[in-house]
Scaffold this active site. Structure first.
Site, PDB file in Angstrom:
ATOM      1  N   LYS A   1       0.851  -1.192   0.000  1.00 46.35           N
ATOM      2  CA  LYS A   1       0.000   0.000   0.000  1.00 46.35           C
ATOM      3  C   LYS A   1       0.883   1.237   0.000  1.00 46.35           C
ATOM      4  O   LYS A   1       1.657   1.461   0.931  1.00 46.35           O
ATOM      5  CB  LYS A   1      -0.918  -0.009   1.233  1.00 46.35           C
TER       6      LYS A   1
ATOM      7  N   LYS B   1      -2.138  -1.579  -3.909  1.00 44.95           N
ATOM      8  CA  LYS B   1      -3.017  -0.411  -3.887  1.00 44.95           C
ATOM      9  C   LYS B   1      -2.195   0.857  -3.935  1.00 44.95           C
ATOM     10  O   LYS B   1      -1.228   0.938  -3.190  1.00 44.95           O
ATOM     11  CB  LYS B   1      -3.836  -0.470  -2.587  1.00 44.95           C
TER      12      LYS B   1
HETATM   13  C1  PBG Z   1      -7.737   3.378   5.428  1.00 45.45           C
HETATM   14  C2  PBG Z   1      -7.938   3.252   3.964  1.00 45.45           C
HETATM   15  C3  PBG Z   1      -7.711   4.203   2.973  1.00 45.45           C
HETATM   16  C4  PBG Z   1      -8.122   3.626   1.786  1.00 45.45           C
HETATM   17  C5  PBG Z   1      -8.529   2.338   2.074  1.00 45.45           C
HETATM   18  N1  PBG Z   1      -8.389   2.123   3.415  1.00 45.45           N
HETATM   19  C6  PBG Z   1      -7.235   5.594   3.079  1.00 45.45           C
HETATM   20  C7  PBG Z   1      -5.837   5.874   3.490  1.00 45.45           C
HETATM   21  O1  PBG Z   1      -5.030   4.970   3.704  1.00 45.45           O
HETATM   22  O2  PBG Z   1      -5.561   7.061   3.658  1.00 45.45           O
HETATM   23  C8  PBG Z   1      -8.130   4.307   0.451  1.00 45.45           C
HETATM   24  C9  PBG Z   1      -9.223   3.861  -0.464  1.00 45.45           C
HETATM   25  C10 PBG Z   1      -9.466   4.773  -1.599  1.00 45.45           C
HETATM   26  O3  PBG Z   1      -8.812   5.812  -1.800  1.00 45.45           O
HETATM   27  O4  PBG Z   1     -10.391   4.442  -2.359  1.00 45.45           O
HETATM   28  N2  PBG Z   1      -6.427   3.243   5.850  1.00 45.45           N
HETATM   29 ZN    ZN Z   2      -6.028   3.971   7.888  1.00 50.91          ZN
END
Ligand code: PBG
Ligand code: ZN
Length: 325
Positions: A196, A249
């Site tokens: 991520k 992601k």
């Molecule tokens: C929570 C989370 C996020 C997303 C999924 N889970 C936001 C982040 O990490 O700031 C992003 C999903 C998206 O942008 O569609 N940690």
């Molecule tokens: Zn988060």
């Protein structure tokens, strides 16, 4: 003699027969935002940064899912937005928390939909970080693990079919796996947000979930977009700790990483087409600059071709409701 590639492109059926990649509705996951509201609900709340997406109360979500499952939505990913936030994100593991409440209601009315829950603290903490924050503003790793395990367990107890930790604390997959195993949920799979990135493409989501960090950023726990080899280390670590499915992601800007992870591991691979990818396509389409459906299909095909098995995308409902898959 030269290569006559056009020979296989001459007719629709021929193209279909020789097509290498297909999208499969069974592999699409639709995200939903479920919001805890005090007082009377006034219907699903449109999310300004993500046209076509809404925040639902638990009851509204049951209604939306009833309709969406009829169109073929088979799996969803739930995000919770609590009424109150605090430094420790208590709402994330409250027995009567918003996700837990929604899970029970959905399981009761729609036992067949596959329920995946995002496990993180950022929607529940007042500082907006994905873990606990220490005295000097640092995001505490080991201290956060126990909480993430509690969140995961509370989701499983409320009916979650799969747990998807998105926090990026080191070691959380192992701790969560242990907690599930020790409490009768050895069969509940974990989908790790393994790779991520600290991405600007999450912008529209943070507006939707009111989860933007109040100070600093997520670069001390999410990955540097410049890194490719690190993705392999992160995926290896999560698999080693017991992840059943691993995720990359965002998806579109990281197709090379999806391919790399696919080639290096045999675990099912998910890719998340995130809010910013969604918003870009929606915005350009609203301006009449692209053909939305065609671009969506091409973007998802690219993600699949790169090697993803599962795709989490906010377009799932649209595509299925239009009968495109
Ligand atoms: C929570 C989370 C996020 C997303 C999924 N889970 C936001 C982040 O990490 O700031 C992003 C999903 C998206 O942008 O569609 N940690
Ligand atoms: Zn988060």
């Amino acid at each position: 003699m030269f290569h006559r590639g056009r020979r296989l492109r001459g007719a629709p059926h021929l193209r279909a027969m020789t097509r290498e990649t297909r999208l499969d509705r069974a592999q699409l996951i639709m995200p939903y935002f479920v919001e805890e509201r005090r007082g009377k609900s006034s219907g699903p709340a449109p999310i300004a940064t993500m046209p076509g997406q809404f925040r639902y109360s638990p009851d509204e979500l049951v209604k939306a899912l009833t309709r969406d499952t009829e169109h073929g939505v088979a799996a969803c990913l739930l995000f919770g937005i609590p009424a109150e936030k605090d430094p420790a994100g208590k709402g994330a593991y409250a027995g009567n928390g918003v996700v837990q409440t929604a899970l029970r209601k959905i399981k009761d009315k729609l036992p067949d939909i596959y329920l995946i829950t995002d496990v993180c603290l950022c929607e529940y903490t007042d500082h907006g970080h994905c873990g606990l924050v220490g005295a000097s503003g640092e995001v505490l790793n080991d201290e956060s693990l126990e909480l993430l395990a509690r969140v995961s367990l509370s989701h499983a107890e409320a009916g979650a079919d799969m747990i998807a930790p998105s926090d990026m604390m080191d070691g959380r997959i192992g701790v969560i796996r242990n907690a599930l195993d020790e409490n009768g949920f050895a069969s509940t799979p974990v989908m790790a947000y393994a790779v991520k990135y600290a991405s600007a493409y999450y912008g529209p989501f943070r507006e939707a979930a009111a989860s933007a960090p109040r100070f600093g950023d997520r670069k001390s726990y999410q990955m540097d977009p410049a890194n490719r080899l690190e993705a392999l280390r992160e995926a290896a670590a999560d698999i080693e700790e017991g992840a059943d499915v691993i995720m990359v992601k965002p998806a579109g800007p990281y197709l090379d990483v999806i391919r790399e992870v696919r080639d290096a591991f045999t675990a099912p691979l998910a890719a998340y087409q995130v809010s910013g990818e969604y918003a870009l396509i929606k915005s350009a389409a609203e301006l009449g600059r692209i053909d939305e459906t065609a671009v969506v299909m091409e973007s998802l095909l690219g993600i699949k071709r790169a090697g993803a098995d599962l795709i989490i995308t906010y377009f799932t409902r649209d595509l299925l409701c239009q009968g495109l898959l």
